[in-house]
Design an enzyme around this catalytic site. Structure first.
Site, PDB file in Angstrom:
ATOM      1  CB  CYS A  36       6.638  -4.928  -2.614  1.00  0.00           C
ATOM      2  SG  CYS A  36       7.787  -4.866  -3.978  1.00  0.00           S
TER       3      CYS A  36
HETATM    4  C1  UDX Z   1       6.237  -0.318  -1.674  1.00  0.00           C
HETATM    5  C2  UDX Z   1       7.366   0.330  -0.848  1.00  0.00           C
HETATM    6  O1  UDX Z   1       7.012   1.689  -0.552  1.00  0.00           O
HETATM    7  C3  UDX Z   1       8.710   0.266  -1.565  1.00  0.00           C
HETATM    8  O2  UDX Z   1       9.740   0.808  -0.740  1.00  0.00           O
HETATM    9  C4  UDX Z   1       9.012  -1.203  -1.876  1.00  0.00           C
HETATM   10  O3  UDX Z   1      10.227  -1.357  -2.533  1.00  0.00           O
HETATM   11  C5  UDX Z   1       7.874  -1.781  -2.741  1.00  0.00           C
HETATM   12  O4  UDX Z   1       6.627  -1.666  -2.029  1.00  0.00           O
HETATM   13  P1  UDX Z   1       4.662   0.388  -3.689  1.00  0.00           P
HETATM   14  O5  UDX Z   1       4.132  -1.005  -3.692  1.00  0.00           O
HETATM   15  O6  UDX Z   1       4.959   1.044  -4.977  1.00  0.00           O
HETATM   16  O7  UDX Z   1       6.026   0.473  -2.836  1.00  0.00           O
HETATM   17  O8  UDX Z   1       3.546   1.224  -2.943  1.00  0.00           O
HETATM   18  P2  UDX Z   1       3.457   2.361  -1.805  1.00  0.00           P
HETATM   19  O9  UDX Z   1       3.361   3.683  -2.453  1.00  0.00           O
HETATM   20  O10 UDX Z   1       4.457   2.181  -0.764  1.00  0.00           O
HETATM   21  O11 UDX Z   1       1.989   1.995  -1.228  1.00  0.00           O
HETATM   22  C6  UDX Z   1       1.661   0.655  -0.872  1.00  0.00           C
HETATM   23  C7  UDX Z   1       0.245   0.510  -0.398  1.00  0.00           C
HETATM   24  O12 UDX Z   1       0.096   1.022   0.912  1.00  0.00           O
HETATM   25  C8  UDX Z   1      -0.825   1.203  -1.244  1.00  0.00           C
HETATM   26  O13 UDX Z   1      -1.929   0.329  -1.406  1.00  0.00           O
HETATM   27  C9  UDX Z   1      -1.209   2.411  -0.410  1.00  0.00           C
HETATM   28  O14 UDX Z   1      -2.527   2.836  -0.652  1.00  0.00           O
HETATM   29  C10 UDX Z   1      -1.043   1.872   0.996  1.00  0.00           C
HETATM   30  N1  UDX Z   1      -0.781   2.914   2.013  1.00  0.00           N
HETATM   31  C11 UDX Z   1       0.381   3.622   1.972  1.00  0.00           C
HETATM   32  C12 UDX Z   1      -1.698   3.129   3.030  1.00  0.00           C
HETATM   33  O15 UDX Z   1      -2.755   2.485   3.079  1.00  0.00           O
HETATM   34  N2  UDX Z   1      -1.420   4.078   3.972  1.00  0.00           N
HETATM   35  C13 UDX Z   1      -0.272   4.809   3.973  1.00  0.00           C
HETATM   36  O16 UDX Z   1      -0.089   5.642   4.874  1.00  0.00           O
HETATM   37  C14 UDX Z   1       0.655   4.580   2.931  1.00  0.00           C
END
Ligand code: UDX
Length: 448
Positions: A274
């Site tokens: 996303c």
């Molecule tokens: C995300 C959104 O959270 C969700 O609301 C939306 O509908 C779809 O996209 P998702 O792709 O499942 O969900 O992943 P998420 O758990 O949010 O993590 C996304 C990425 O960000 C990961 O690669 C994670 O490692 C990274 N991340 C997350 C960070 O690098 N630092 C953080 O503090 C949080």
């Protein structure tokens, strides 16, 4: 009050999870997919992808005959009261959004509505640029049904915020519901449906017009990515200041109620299906309106840069990487999934290859097969942590899987040729690992 019957177009993460969860609370649901192979599979109680908690819910609702899957959108609409559209909105090669699935399915729904007598509500849940629900879906519904919106047909937009791996939980426990409504009747119908679902645990709700709801989704993801890139920028800055730890800095500011501590984990950047797609799409779309988003550009640039940065850090630690054996721990874009879409590991590996590093071995507890598809023969693939670390001269930790958190400095020393470790996700105790290994961590440096 009787529960309305629901149809859902699309059996991806959002569609199938929503369908299964609604059915588990007594709603009769018909879901549709264009992927013929998935129909029998889902109707036999098996999800075509892994999602925590989904299998149990799906098996139960199929057994109870609360959910059925078909390819026939018109039949689904004719036998239900509310239709959700949850089809993909992929990114085209030029970063713009591909609305062809929404276009096709809304025409099908319109054709069915031509034959329907009772009021029917159509709700878009696919992420799409503002105007799509009204101008594409709404127009198709009017054209194909020869009916007016607001009378026989209601129209709404409800963005979803489901996280992969937690989408069943997130559907049961959302932070809030955002309802974009064409008119009051459409909004009331949708709100009432969710009230029947959540009963006394009804989440906060915000009702607004359709275009604002469409933009909420993009603004939400943009803000979350901005937090991550902000943390990463301060991490890179902190690495120049003796003894500063970016984790403490982010914890410190997160306690300010106006800020909040979540999504401030610095590391190698964000990935997933996303974030990158949505930010690129809205940036491109804004550009077409003559609006140049400086924040979104910076957020995406900073994210790309983290992959370059971790390779720079490796070079600072051990010098030239050419002819050295490099291990990558973690390939999927986050723990708990085998999803490789926009995974930071791909960017890191591309950067290593750009610098002519060829002896790279990767390990992931779940994503070996999908990584082989995404990365190909740019690296070798290990079947265990031990195999990945064996004779390695530098390890880059990219995904924060639990099984990596259990490793001790001794494990690295035992298997690696020279124990150089870069913690790209800040999963290790800095002082402990820094004492025993040649160690670097994002957002922290000891320059004594
Ligand atoms: C995300 C959104 O959270 C969700 O609301 C939306 O509908 C779809 O996209 P998702 O792709 O499942 O969900 O992943 P998420 O758990 O949010 O993590 C996304 C990425 O960000 C990961 O690669 C994670 O490692 C990274 N991340 C997350 C960070 O690098 N630092 C953080 O503090 C949080």
């Amino acid at each position: 009050m009787d529960k309305p019957k629901i149809s859902i177009a699309g059996c991806g993460y959002v569609g199938l999870v929503t369908a299964s969860v609604l059915a588990s609370r007594g709603f009769n649901v018909i879901a549709t997919t264009i992927i013929e192979d998935h129909i029998d599979l889902i109707n036999s109680g098996q999800a075509p992808f892994y999602e925590e908690g989904l299998d149990d819910v799906l098996k139960q609702v199929i057994k109870e005959n609360k959910l059925m899957v078909t390819s026939d959108n018109q039949m689904a609409v004719l036998n239900t009261d509310i239709t959700f559209i949850s089809v993909g909105t992929p990114m085209r090669e030029d970063n713009s959004i591909d609305l062809s699935f929404i276009n096709t399915v809304s025409k099908e729904i319109g054709k069915a509505l031509a034959k329907k007598k009772d009021f029917h509500l159509v709700v878009n849940r696919s992420t799409a640029v503002p105007g799509t629900t009204r101008n594409l879906i709404g127009k198709n519904l009017i054209q194909k049904s020869s009916k007016q919106l607001g009378k026989a047909i209601g129209l709404g937009m409800q963005p979803e915020f489901l996280r992969e791996g937690s989408s069943v939980y997130d559907t049961f426990h959302p932070n809030r519901l955002i309802i974009g409504e064409f008119d009051k009747k459409s909004g009331d119908t949708l709100e009432n449906m969710w009230r029947l679902f959540y009963e006394d645990r009804f989440p906060p709700i915000e009702r607004m017009n359709i275009e604002s709801a469409e933009l909420v989704k993009y603004a939400n993801n943009s803000f979350l990515c901005t937090k991550i890139s902000f943390a990463n920028e301060f991490a890179n800055f902190a690495e120049l200041i003796p003894n500063v730890d970016v984790n403490d800095v982010m914890k410190g500011i997160g306690l300010d109620e106006r800020i909040n501590p979540k999504f401030f984990r610095a590391g190698v950047g964000f990935g997933g299906s996303c974030f990158h797609k949505d930010l690129s799409a809205i940036k491109k779309w804004a550009r077409n309106l003559g609006f140049n988003s400086k924040v979104l550009q910076a957020v995406l640039d900073l994210n790309e840069n983290q992959a370059i940065h971790i390779v720079d850090v490796a070079e600072e630690l051990i010098g030239n990487l050419i002819n050295k054996k490099i291990s990558i721990l973690g390939l999927s874009f986050k723990p708990g999934t085998d999803d490789m879409r926009e995974a930071p590991s791909i960017r890191v590996i591309n950067e290593l290859r750009k610098r002519n590093v060829t002896d790279i071995i990767g390990y992931d507890p779940k994503a070996k097969e999908s990584a082989e598809e995404a990365i190909g023969d740019k690296i070798k693939y290990a079947k265990s942590i031990e195999e990945a670390l064996k004779n390695s001269e530098c390890t880059l930790l990219i995904t924060d899987w639990d099984e990596f958190k259990e490793l001790t400095p001794d494990d690295y020393k035992k298997h690696m040729k020279t124990p150089n470790l870069i913690d790209g996700r800040r999963i290790y105790d800095y002082d402990k690992f820094n004492k025993e290994l040649n160690f670097r961590a994002m957002g922290r440096i000891n320059l004594e």
